[in-house]
Design a protein around this motif. Structure first.
Motif, mmCIF file in Angstrom:
data_model
loop_
_atom_site.group_PDB
_atom_site.id
_atom_site.type_symbol
_atom_site.label_atom_id
_atom_site.label_comp_id
_atom_site.label_asym_id
_atom_site.label_seq_id
_atom_site.Cartn_x
_atom_site.Cartn_y
_atom_site.Cartn_z
ATOM 1 N N CYS A 88 -14.266 -20.600 32.896
ATOM 2 C CA CYS A 88 -15.094 -19.743 32.047
ATOM 3 C C CYS A 88 -14.190 -19.057 31.031
ATOM 4 O O CYS A 88 -12.971 -19.094 31.139
ATOM 5 N N ARG A 89 -14.836 -18.419 30.064
ATOM 6 C CA ARG A 89 -14.070 -17.615 29.119
ATOM 7 C C ARG A 89 -14.881 -16.395 28.726
ATOM 8 O O ARG A 89 -16.105 -16.400 28.738
ATOM 9 N N ALA A 90 -14.156 -15.326 28.406
ATOM 10 C CA ALA A 90 -14.759 -14.081 27.957
ATOM 11 C C ALA A 90 -14.230 -13.778 26.564
ATOM 12 O O ALA A 90 -13.024 -13.852 26.326
ATOM 13 N N ASN A 91 -15.127 -13.460 25.646
ATOM 14 C CA ASN A 91 -14.730 -13.032 24.316
ATOM 15 C C ASN A 91 -14.191 -11.612 24.454
ATOM 16 O O ASN A 91 -14.904 -10.725 24.909
ATOM 17 N N VAL A 92 -12.931 -11.394 24.078
ATOM 18 C CA VAL A 92 -12.315 -10.093 24.324
ATOM 19 C C VAL A 92 -12.867 -9.000 23.417
ATOM 20 O O VAL A 92 -12.731 -7.816 23.738
ATOM 21 N N GLU A 93 -13.511 -9.362 22.322
ATOM 22 C CA GLU A 93 -14.105 -8.355 21.439
ATOM 23 C C GLU A 93 -15.498 -7.947 21.910
ATOM 24 O O GLU A 93 -15.830 -6.778 21.943
ATOM 25 N N THR A 94 -16.319 -8.933 22.273
ATOM 26 C CA THR A 94 -17.712 -8.645 22.626
ATOM 27 C C THR A 94 -17.953 -8.522 24.126
ATOM 28 O O THR A 94 -18.961 -7.972 24.541
ATOM 29 N N GLY A 95 -17.059 -9.096 24.936
ATOM 30 C CA GLY A 95 -17.245 -9.093 26.381
ATOM 31 C C GLY A 95 -18.165 -10.200 26.870
ATOM 32 O O GLY A 95 -18.351 -10.358 28.074
ATOM 33 N N GLU A 96 -18.758 -10.986 25.949
ATOM 34 C CA GLU A 96 -19.628 -12.091 26.347
ATOM 35 C C GLU A 96 -18.834 -13.136 27.126
ATOM 36 O O GLU A 96 -17.709 -13.452 26.776
ATOM 37 N N GLN B 12 -5.714 -16.609 31.410
ATOM 38 C CA GLN B 12 -4.923 -16.957 30.241
ATOM 39 C C GLN B 12 -5.646 -16.494 28.993
ATOM 40 O O GLN B 12 -6.867 -16.632 28.884
ATOM 41 N N TYR B 13 -4.890 -15.960 28.049
ATOM 42 C CA TYR B 13 -5.450 -15.518 26.781
ATOM 43 C C TYR B 13 -5.118 -16.559 25.722
ATOM 44 O O TYR B 13 -3.982 -17.001 25.612
ATOM 45 N N GLU B 14 -6.136 -16.936 24.909
ATOM 46 C CA GLU B 14 -5.925 -17.875 23.810
ATOM 47 C C GLU B 14 -7.000 -17.645 22.762
ATOM 48 O O GLU B 14 -8.195 -17.660 23.078
ATOM 49 N N ASP B 15 -6.595 -17.412 21.538
ATOM 50 C CA ASP B 15 -7.510 -17.368 20.388
ATOM 51 C C ASP B 15 -8.704 -16.430 20.550
ATOM 52 O O ASP B 15 -9.835 -16.807 20.246
ATOM 53 N N GLY B 16 -8.488 -15.238 21.061
ATOM 54 C CA GLY B 16 -9.567 -14.274 21.169
ATOM 55 C C GLY B 16 -10.400 -14.380 22.432
ATOM 56 O O GLY B 16 -11.378 -13.662 22.601
ATOM 57 N N PHE B 17 -10.024 -15.284 23.337
ATOM 58 C CA PHE B 17 -10.762 -15.471 24.588
ATOM 59 C C PHE B 17 -9.832 -15.337 25.776
ATOM 60 O O PHE B 17 -8.673 -15.756 25.735
ATOM 61 N N LEU B 18 -10.376 -14.770 26.853
ATOM 62 C CA LEU B 18 -9.675 -14.717 28.128
ATOM 63 C C LEU B 18 -10.273 -15.810 29.002
ATOM 64 O O LEU B 18 -11.467 -15.792 29.297
ATOM 65 N N TYR B 19 -9.485 -16.804 29.383
ATOM 66 C CA TYR B 19 -9.948 -17.913 30.221
ATOM 67 C C TYR B 19 -9.656 -17.583 31.676
ATOM 68 O O TYR B 19 -8.606 -17.026 32.000
ATOM 69 N N TYR B 20 -10.588 -17.950 32.552
ATOM 70 C CA TYR B 20 -10.453 -17.652 33.973
ATOM 71 C C TYR B 20 -11.340 -18.604 34.769
ATOM 72 O O TYR B 20 -12.223 -19.251 34.226
ATOM 73 N N ARG B 21 -11.077 -18.693 36.072
ATOM 74 C CA ARG B 21 -11.962 -19.446 36.959
ATOM 75 C C ARG B 21 -12.826 -18.446 37.717
ATOM 76 O O ARG B 21 -12.320 -17.475 38.257
ATOM 77 N N ASN B 22 -14.129 -18.725 37.762
ATOM 78 C CA ASN B 22 -15.024 -17.827 38.484
ATOM 79 C C ASN B 22 -14.986 -18.136 39.985
ATOM 80 O O ASN B 22 -14.180 -18.960 40.437
ATOM 81 N N GLU B 23 -15.875 -17.495 40.742
ATOM 82 C CA GLU B 23 -15.878 -17.663 42.201
ATOM 83 C C GLU B 23 -16.097 -19.118 42.611
ATOM 84 O O GLU B 23 -15.597 -19.559 43.642
ATOM 85 N N GLY B 24 -16.853 -19.887 41.827
ATOM 86 C CA GLY B 24 -17.098 -21.305 42.119
ATOM 87 C C GLY B 24 -16.012 -22.216 41.580
ATOM 88 O O GLY B 24 -16.134 -23.434 41.643
ATOM 89 N N LEU B 25 -14.950 -21.628 41.020
ATOM 90 C CA LEU B 25 -13.808 -22.328 40.440
ATOM 91 C C LEU B 25 -14.165 -23.108 39.173
ATOM 92 O O LEU B 25 -13.469 -24.036 38.785
ATOM 93 N N TYR B 26 -15.253 -22.704 38.516
ATOM 94 C CA TYR B 26 -15.606 -23.266 37.216
ATOM 95 C C TYR B 26 -14.836 -22.513 36.144
ATOM 96 O O TYR B 26 -14.678 -21.287 36.231
#
Length: 176
Positions: free
Chosen positions: A62-70, A46-60
């Protein structure tokens, strides 16, 4: 383009008319390029406010900053369904046998219990949360303003969605 309620566990996320993330790729909708990105290879984007939210392999969550990739983890526990909307993240915890619904700031801070009912599938739209009660399968509406919950449909609900003008569409089924 008509706005719609975001759906938990969608396998693609769109940032306006600019980018799409799906199947491990970031795709430019305007310039026609794609780039391999590991966090886009999730079944819960899901995308919201400049971040891509996702669940990692452990189902935690997480979010990625779409500009920096952090990337960063924003939930201390594994999550089930979640939504990033309106400046918050809403989620259920996989280890919570009560299946309550929680809300936190976008960075995961300030967690609060929102609904102490067993929530299955849910949608957040402005000041309302629509959800399927996990025990009764009834379709419910919760007001974040008044704290009141009301039943929209008191039969077995198989699936649902909510339009931007709060029209609720749902599937009815019988359980035998």
């Amino acid at each position: 383009r008509q706005e719609q309620a975001l759906r938990p566990d969608q396998s693609a996320a769109v940032m306006g008319d600019e980018k799409l993330w799906t199947s491990g790729r970031e795709i430019s909708l305007q310039h026609g390029y794609f780039e391999e990105v590991p966090y886009a290879n999730s079944n819960s984007l899901q995308y919201e406010d400049g971040f891509l939210y996702y669940r990692n392999e452990g189902l935690y969550l997480c979010r990625a900053n779409v500009e920096t990739g952090e990337t960063e983890q924003v939930a201390a526990v594994a999550v089930g369904t979640y939504m990033a909307v309106g400046g918050y993240i809403y989620y259920s915890k996989l280890g919570d046998s009560a299946h309550n619904l929680y809300r936190a700031e976008q960075d995961g801070s300030g967690e609060t219990l929102v609904i102490g009912d067993p929530c299955g599938d849910f949608r957040v739209l402005e000041d309302r949360i629509y959800y399927i009660h996990m025990h009764t399968q009834n379709l419910m509406e919760y007001s974040m303003v008044t704290g009141e919950t009301k039943t929209i449909y008191d039969g077995w609900t198989s699936c649902f969605d909510v339009s931007a003008d709060r029209k609720v569409y749902y599937g009815m089924a019988s359980y035998t």
